[in-house]
Enzyme design. Sequence first.
Site, mmCIF file in Angstrom:
data_model
loop_
_atom_site.group_PDB
_atom_site.id
_atom_site.type_symbol
_atom_site.label_atom_id
_atom_site.label_comp_id
_atom_site.label_asym_id
_atom_site.label_seq_id
_atom_site.Cartn_x
_atom_site.Cartn_y
_atom_site.Cartn_z
ATOM 1 N N ARG A 65 0.798 -1.224 0.000
ATOM 2 C CA ARG A 65 0.000 0.000 0.000
ATOM 3 C C ARG A 65 0.829 1.270 0.000
ATOM 4 N NH1 ARG A 65 -2.819 -3.547 1.784
ATOM 5 N NH2 ARG A 65 -0.949 -4.083 2.914
ATOM 6 N N THR A 66 1.770 1.352 0.923
ATOM 7 C CA THR A 66 2.453 2.632 1.097
ATOM 8 C C THR A 66 3.237 2.982 -0.157
ATOM 9 O OG1 THR A 66 2.580 2.159 3.446
ATOM 10 C CG2 THR A 66 3.966 3.943 2.636
ATOM 11 N N LYS A 94 24.845 -4.558 -0.009
ATOM 12 C CA LYS A 94 26.317 -4.539 -0.067
ATOM 13 C C LYS A 94 26.892 -3.769 1.111
ATOM 14 C CE LYS A 94 26.297 -4.314 -5.121
ATOM 15 N NZ LYS A 94 26.572 -3.374 -6.218
ATOM 16 N N ARG A 115 11.500 3.721 3.515
ATOM 17 C CA ARG A 115 11.067 2.774 4.562
ATOM 18 C C ARG A 115 12.282 1.944 4.925
ATOM 19 N NH1 ARG A 115 5.781 -1.036 4.519
ATOM 20 N NH2 ARG A 115 4.912 0.983 5.122
ATOM 21 N N HIS A 143 5.104 6.028 11.628
ATOM 22 C CA HIS A 143 4.656 5.905 10.242
ATOM 23 C C HIS A 143 3.684 7.065 9.991
ATOM 24 C CE1 HIS A 143 3.430 4.387 6.469
ATOM 25 N NE2 HIS A 143 3.197 3.130 6.773
HETATM 26 C C1 NCD Z 1 1.668 -0.850 8.197
HETATM 27 C C2 NCD Z 1 3.175 -0.706 8.344
HETATM 28 O O1 NCD Z 1 3.923 -0.968 7.422
HETATM 29 O O2 NCD Z 1 3.553 -0.296 9.438
HETATM 30 N N1 NCD Z 1 1.270 -1.046 6.861
HETATM 31 C C3 NCD Z 1 1.054 0.032 6.062
HETATM 32 O O3 NCD Z 1 1.947 0.800 5.802
HETATM 33 N N2 NCD Z 1 -0.188 0.265 5.655
HETATM 34 C C4 NCD Z 1 1.072 -1.811 9.131
HETATM 35 C C5 NCD Z 1 1.625 -3.195 9.206
HETATM 36 O O4 NCD Z 1 2.528 -3.584 8.476
HETATM 37 O O5 NCD Z 1 1.110 -3.926 10.054
#
Ligand code: NCD
Length: 486
Positions: A65-66, A94, A115, A143
């Site tokens: 999703r993100t 690496k 991320r 997040h």
């Molecule tokens: C979440 C995350 O990555 O923290 N997912 C997301 O970004 N929608 C929640 C999760 O992974 O449980």
Amino acid sequence: MKGCMLRNVVSIDDLTNEEIESLFRLADEFLEKMSVPGHPHRLTGRNDLAQGRILATIFAEPSTRTRLSFESAMLRLGGQVISSADANTSSAAKGESIADAVRVVENYADLIVIRHSFEGAARAAADYTSIPVINAGDGSHEHPTQTLCDLYTLRIARKTKSGEIQTDALRDLNVVLRGDLHDGRTAHSLAFALARFGSQILPDPAPGCDFPEHVRRRLARDYGCFPLISSDVDNLPQGAFPADVVYVTPEEPHQLALLPDVDNVWVRLSKRQQKSIRGMKHVDAFYATRLQLERIPPEHRDQMRKQYGSIDAKFLNEKKYRHSRVLHPLPRTDELSYELDRDERGVYFQQAAYGVPVRMALIAALLELQPGLLSPVEAPGKYAEYQHPQGIHCGNKRCVTRQKTEMHYLVPKFWIVDNQPLTTRCIYCDFEIEPKIVAQASTRRFTDATSTWREIDLNDMVIFDDETSAVSAGYQRNQVMLSQKP
Ligand code: NCD
């Protein structure tokens, strides 16, 4: 040094409430102009706001999703996307540091979304690049853009019958945060945001999954949420909520939160506060989260999974949930029954859909495609900043400053959040420690953190965990008051 927009979104606190509201108004406009007929949450087509601009996504942890909603958002703004989405095939495999990676990528893009599993990774990235950085999740820490989607969903759920959104739509909501509040980074950023907007948090953690200490400390210290033990409060409704502790702010808007595991700080409720607690007979939103198995030691996983529990339509039969919206950042595992997909209270797919207009608004703001959405510079931190190459390190093993690839160049940085007892908070991951020794670099003398260390100039100060570390760094104890550096 950044270009003209000196802004990053690494924590939800990097955006003020007003800025969040202006982003939401822009997201509303995107939805009004670009939604698919019959699917009001979904966008189609594109505009040309970001024409000629490039977004880089660097994802060193799994994501659907993100990453895809960021990429979709950039494409719908008419921009382009480059992506490094597989940690195994990127240069991180690496052993490349975050600082080097972003200093390379800034030559290829105008904005970075990152991320990473290290807590504080996005802050480290922001320190080393001249283009804006967005945190798409840093370990168990925060997040913030998921929180924007969560808040946007809560705000839309509060639309009046005539379709209007009240200006204080995010205030005075009763929101249950359920599941893995320990490692669930979405729950952390959301709790801070709810506290700031003046909504109530009702934590309902799975066994062993309470908020970590740094989150509880930050709720108390930064948002004035004081814990109360229910047995100390006359008239607190018995068994009304899944926890027996209340956090109450001393001032308006009286943010209340029910949390387990209190420390011994507490205040007595005023009549007015008691009334508002008694008024919490309904839950506006139920925020479910999955067990963050990947962050739990393998030997504990089975047990925690067994105890985790699941929400189904029967669970939500209680009167207080009658009008609750059910949110989930997704992905779900077993904690949310599929039967809820047919229940109109379940809004988690809409919440995921809102990821596109909300992230479009954020990209537009950070790239200054629409002026006036964000103040050009970040608000200054509210605590004094301390940094010295010697002395204390962050106490959190998962902090970016403690990782092999990053520790050679990152000098730990801290906020001094309290004087009595001296308490430092890592600027990267928020972990707090209470060091015992304060020294003066110019005189190479040290004293106990309980004594007159406040006389020492911040630029001349070195903080040590304990006497042994101060002595082994070549410092000597000083019985008399340390003088201020001339
Ligand atoms: C979440 C995350 O990555 O923290 N997912 C997301 O970004 N929608 C929640 C999760 O992974 O449980």
